[in-house]
Design a protein around this motif. Sequence first.
Motif, PDB file in Angstrom:
ATOM      1  N   PHE A  12      -0.140  -6.138  -7.730  1.00 26.76           N
ATOM      2  CA  PHE A  12      -0.709  -7.204  -6.913  1.00 26.76           C
ATOM      3  C   PHE A  12      -1.053  -6.696  -5.511  1.00 26.76           C
ATOM      4  O   PHE A  12      -2.140  -6.952  -5.006  1.00 26.76           O
ATOM      5  N   PHE A  13      -0.156  -5.971  -4.881  1.00 25.17           N
ATOM      6  CA  PHE A  13      -0.343  -5.593  -3.486  1.00 25.17           C
ATOM      7  C   PHE A  13      -1.230  -4.372  -3.290  1.00 25.17           C
ATOM      8  O   PHE A  13      -1.928  -4.282  -2.275  1.00 25.17           O
ATOM      9  N   VAL A  14      -1.233  -3.435  -4.199  1.00 23.67           N
ATOM     10  CA  VAL A  14      -2.073  -2.245  -4.033  1.00 23.67           C
ATOM     11  C   VAL A  14      -3.559  -2.616  -4.066  1.00 23.67           C
ATOM     12  O   VAL A  14      -4.303  -2.241  -3.149  1.00 23.67           O
ATOM     13  N   PRO A  15      -4.049  -3.362  -5.060  1.00 25.48           N
ATOM     14  CA  PRO A  15      -5.467  -3.744  -5.014  1.00 25.48           C
ATOM     15  C   PRO A  15      -5.807  -4.655  -3.836  1.00 25.48           C
ATOM     16  O   PRO A  15      -6.918  -4.588  -3.304  1.00 25.48           O
ATOM     17  N   LEU A  16      -4.872  -5.486  -3.442  1.00 28.28           N
ATOM     18  CA  LEU A  16      -5.099  -6.341  -2.280  1.00 28.28           C
ATOM     19  C   LEU A  16      -5.300  -5.492  -1.028  1.00 28.28           C
ATOM     20  O   LEU A  16      -6.203  -5.751  -0.219  1.00 28.28           O
ATOM     21  N   GLY A  17      -4.487  -4.477  -0.872  1.00 27.38           N
ATOM     22  CA  GLY A  17      -4.631  -3.566   0.267  1.00 27.38           C
ATOM     23  C   GLY A  17      -5.926  -2.773   0.214  1.00 27.38           C
ATOM     24  O   GLY A  17      -6.585  -2.581   1.237  1.00 27.38           O
ATOM     25  N   VAL A  18      -6.308  -2.320  -0.976  1.00 25.85           N
ATOM     26  CA  VAL A  18      -7.555  -1.570  -1.122  1.00 25.85           C
ATOM     27  C   VAL A  18      -8.754  -2.461  -0.803  1.00 25.85           C
ATOM     28  O   VAL A  18      -9.692  -2.043  -0.126  1.00 25.85           O
ATOM     29  N   ALA A  19      -8.723  -3.707  -1.280  1.00 24.12           N
ATOM     30  CA  ALA A  19      -9.822  -4.637  -1.013  1.00 24.12           C
ATOM     31  C   ALA A  19      -9.922  -4.938   0.481  1.00 24.12           C
ATOM     32  O   ALA A  19     -11.028  -4.991   1.036  1.00 24.12           O
ATOM     33  N   ALA A  20      -8.795  -5.128   1.143  1.00 28.61           N
ATOM     34  CA  ALA A  20      -8.815  -5.392   2.586  1.00 28.61           C
ATOM     35  C   ALA A  20      -9.338  -4.171   3.346  1.00 28.61           C
ATOM     36  O   ALA A  20     -10.140  -4.311   4.282  1.00 28.61           O
ATOM     37  N   PHE A  21      -8.922  -2.991   2.937  1.00 30.38           N
ATOM     38  CA  PHE A  21      -9.406  -1.763   3.578  1.00 30.38           C
ATOM     39  C   PHE A  21     -10.915  -1.633   3.401  1.00 30.38           C
ATOM     40  O   PHE A  21     -11.632  -1.312   4.348  1.00 30.38           O
ATOM     41  N   TYR A  22     -11.411  -1.879   2.194  1.00 34.85           N
ATOM     42  CA  TYR A  22     -12.846  -1.759   1.930  1.00 34.85           C
ATOM     43  C   TYR A  22     -13.632  -2.761   2.762  1.00 34.85           C
ATOM     44  O   TYR A  22     -14.680  -2.427   3.302  1.00 34.85           O
ATOM     45  N   LYS A  23     -13.108  -3.972   2.864  1.00 36.17           N
ATOM     46  CA  LYS A  23     -13.821  -5.004   3.633  1.00 36.17           C
ATOM     47  C   LYS A  23     -13.927  -4.617   5.103  1.00 36.17           C
ATOM     48  O   LYS A  23     -15.003  -4.674   5.685  1.00 36.17           O
ATOM     49  N   PHE A  24     -12.813  -4.211   5.700  1.00 36.35           N
ATOM     50  CA  PHE A  24     -12.817  -3.954   7.138  1.00 36.35           C
ATOM     51  C   PHE A  24     -13.312  -2.564   7.507  1.00 36.35           C
ATOM     52  O   PHE A  24     -13.781  -2.360   8.620  1.00 36.35           O
TER      53      PHE A  24
END
Length: 75
Positions: free
Chosen positions: A27-39
């Motif tokens: 749950f948290f690893v893809p969430l972190g990757v998505a946030a990194f990609y967005k910002f």
Amino acid sequence: MASSSLTKPQMRGLLAKRLRFHIVGAFFVPLGVAAFYKFAMTEPRKKAYADFYKTDDSIKDFEEMRKAGIFQSAE
């Protein structure tokens, strides 16, 4: 002779324990990757497009290309 006995492996509840760890990670690893990609990727790209189109004058560009002879039908 002293016998060193190995401890028995934990079998009961092992799957539930490992799944709990991996579900949290999944749950948290893809969430972190998505946030990194967005910002790190999309926000700077959107800002660059916005900055470009603030100062873009497509009519001026068209006139320059027309005067340079790029277009054959718009003389």
